[in-house]
Design a protein around this motif. Structure first.
Motif, mmCIF file in Angstrom:
data_model
loop_
_atom_site.group_PDB
_atom_site.id
_atom_site.type_symbol
_atom_site.label_atom_id
_atom_site.label_comp_id
_atom_site.label_asym_id
_atom_site.label_seq_id
_atom_site.Cartn_x
_atom_site.Cartn_y
_atom_site.Cartn_z
ATOM 1 N N SER A 60 -16.321 59.466 -6.937
ATOM 2 C CA SER A 60 -16.786 59.779 -8.248
ATOM 3 C C SER A 60 -15.716 60.467 -9.245
ATOM 4 C CB SER A 60 -18.120 60.656 -7.884
ATOM 5 O OG SER A 60 -19.038 59.902 -7.217
ATOM 6 N N TYR A 63 -13.113 57.686 -10.084
ATOM 7 C CA TYR A 63 -13.674 56.626 -11.023
ATOM 8 C C TYR A 63 -14.299 57.383 -12.367
ATOM 9 C CZ TYR A 63 -13.527 52.626 -7.964
ATOM 10 O OH TYR A 63 -12.909 51.739 -7.274
ATOM 11 N N LYS A 65 -16.534 59.601 -12.700
ATOM 12 C CA LYS A 65 -18.060 59.753 -12.903
ATOM 13 C C LYS A 65 -18.545 61.264 -12.885
ATOM 14 C CE LYS A 65 -18.564 55.272 -13.081
ATOM 15 N NZ LYS A 65 -18.828 54.886 -14.448
ATOM 16 N N GLY A 137 -14.066 45.153 -10.570
ATOM 17 C CA GLY A 137 -14.289 46.642 -10.533
ATOM 18 C C GLY A 137 -15.426 47.125 -9.828
ATOM 19 N N TRP A 138 -16.328 46.373 -9.493
ATOM 20 C CA TRP A 138 -17.540 46.865 -8.732
ATOM 21 C C TRP A 138 -17.617 46.744 -7.222
ATOM 22 C CZ3 TRP A 138 -20.113 43.324 -5.984
ATOM 23 C CH2 TRP A 138 -19.766 41.834 -6.256
ATOM 24 N N PRO A 141 -16.628 50.046 -4.976
ATOM 25 C CA PRO A 141 -17.272 50.875 -5.066
ATOM 26 C C PRO A 141 -18.525 50.517 -4.221
ATOM 27 C CG PRO A 141 -16.520 50.998 -7.101
ATOM 28 C CD PRO A 141 -15.993 49.783 -6.205
ATOM 29 N N VAL A 142 -19.028 49.288 -4.454
ATOM 30 C CA VAL A 142 -20.299 48.885 -3.784
ATOM 31 C C VAL A 142 -19.819 48.620 -2.352
ATOM 32 C CG1 VAL A 142 -21.649 46.706 -3.122
ATOM 33 C CG2 VAL A 142 -21.164 47.244 -5.681
#
Length: 170
Positions: A60, A63, A65, A137-138, A141-142
């Motif tokens: 997190s 990234y 976040k 980009g996802w 993280p997924v």
């Protein structure tokens, strides 16, 4: 992206098939200082889970976040905490596969067996995806979220259950 996911799925299935078809030994190795093999597994799984929570926090931060900027060391800490999490989970998995196999005598145990296979398959897929360039980009993280979800489910169906029924014993 499909090949790493298919390889991860194959790892999950192969672990499940091995666990289901081999004859469980019931044999386990205890570690000095712990009251039982279950206590050893519980605490190793708890260490892996705590390291995985650090993985979530460090990812997190990397990234962007979190409401603060990531320190310069967070990338290395993220990598090493992941390595340590897997390292401490391996003896637990080997024990479960070798001593118990794929068990399904109640819902919690069946779910735990399924999650164990899923976790290592998701982990393999994530590690293979990390080597791919040009992914959306996802994806990472997924994949990391799926690994964390698998480990969280494993911890809930084993360590938390153990602590609720036996207390915080060593």
């Amino acid at each position: 992206m499909a090949i790493p996911v298919l390889i991860g799925a194959a790892v999950s299935v192969l672990l499940g098939v091995y666990a289901k078809t081999h004859e469980p030994t019931g044999f386990s190795i205890n570690v000095a200082g712990f009251s039982s093999p279950q206590a050893v597994k519980t605490w190793l799984a708890t260490v892996a889970f705590l390291l995985a929570l650090f993985q979530l926090a460090s990812a997190s931060a990397m990234y962007g976040k979190l409401p603060f900027s990531a320190p310069s060391w967070i990338g290395a800490a993220h990598v090493w905490s992941g390595r340590l999490a897997v390292l401490v989970s391996v003896p637990v998995a080997v024990h479960c596969l070798y001593a118990f196999g794929f068990l399904q005598y109640d819902t919690r145990v069946l779910l735990h067996s399924l999650l164990g296979c899923f976790f290592y398959g998701a982990f393999v897929a994530k590690m293979l995806l990390l080597t791919r360039k040009g992914l959306p980009g996802w994806v990472i993280p997924v994949a990391g979220g799926l690994v964390l979800a698998g480990l969280t489910g494993l911890w809930l169906t084993s360590s938390l259950w153990f602590f609720q029924h036996h207390g915080l014993t060593f």
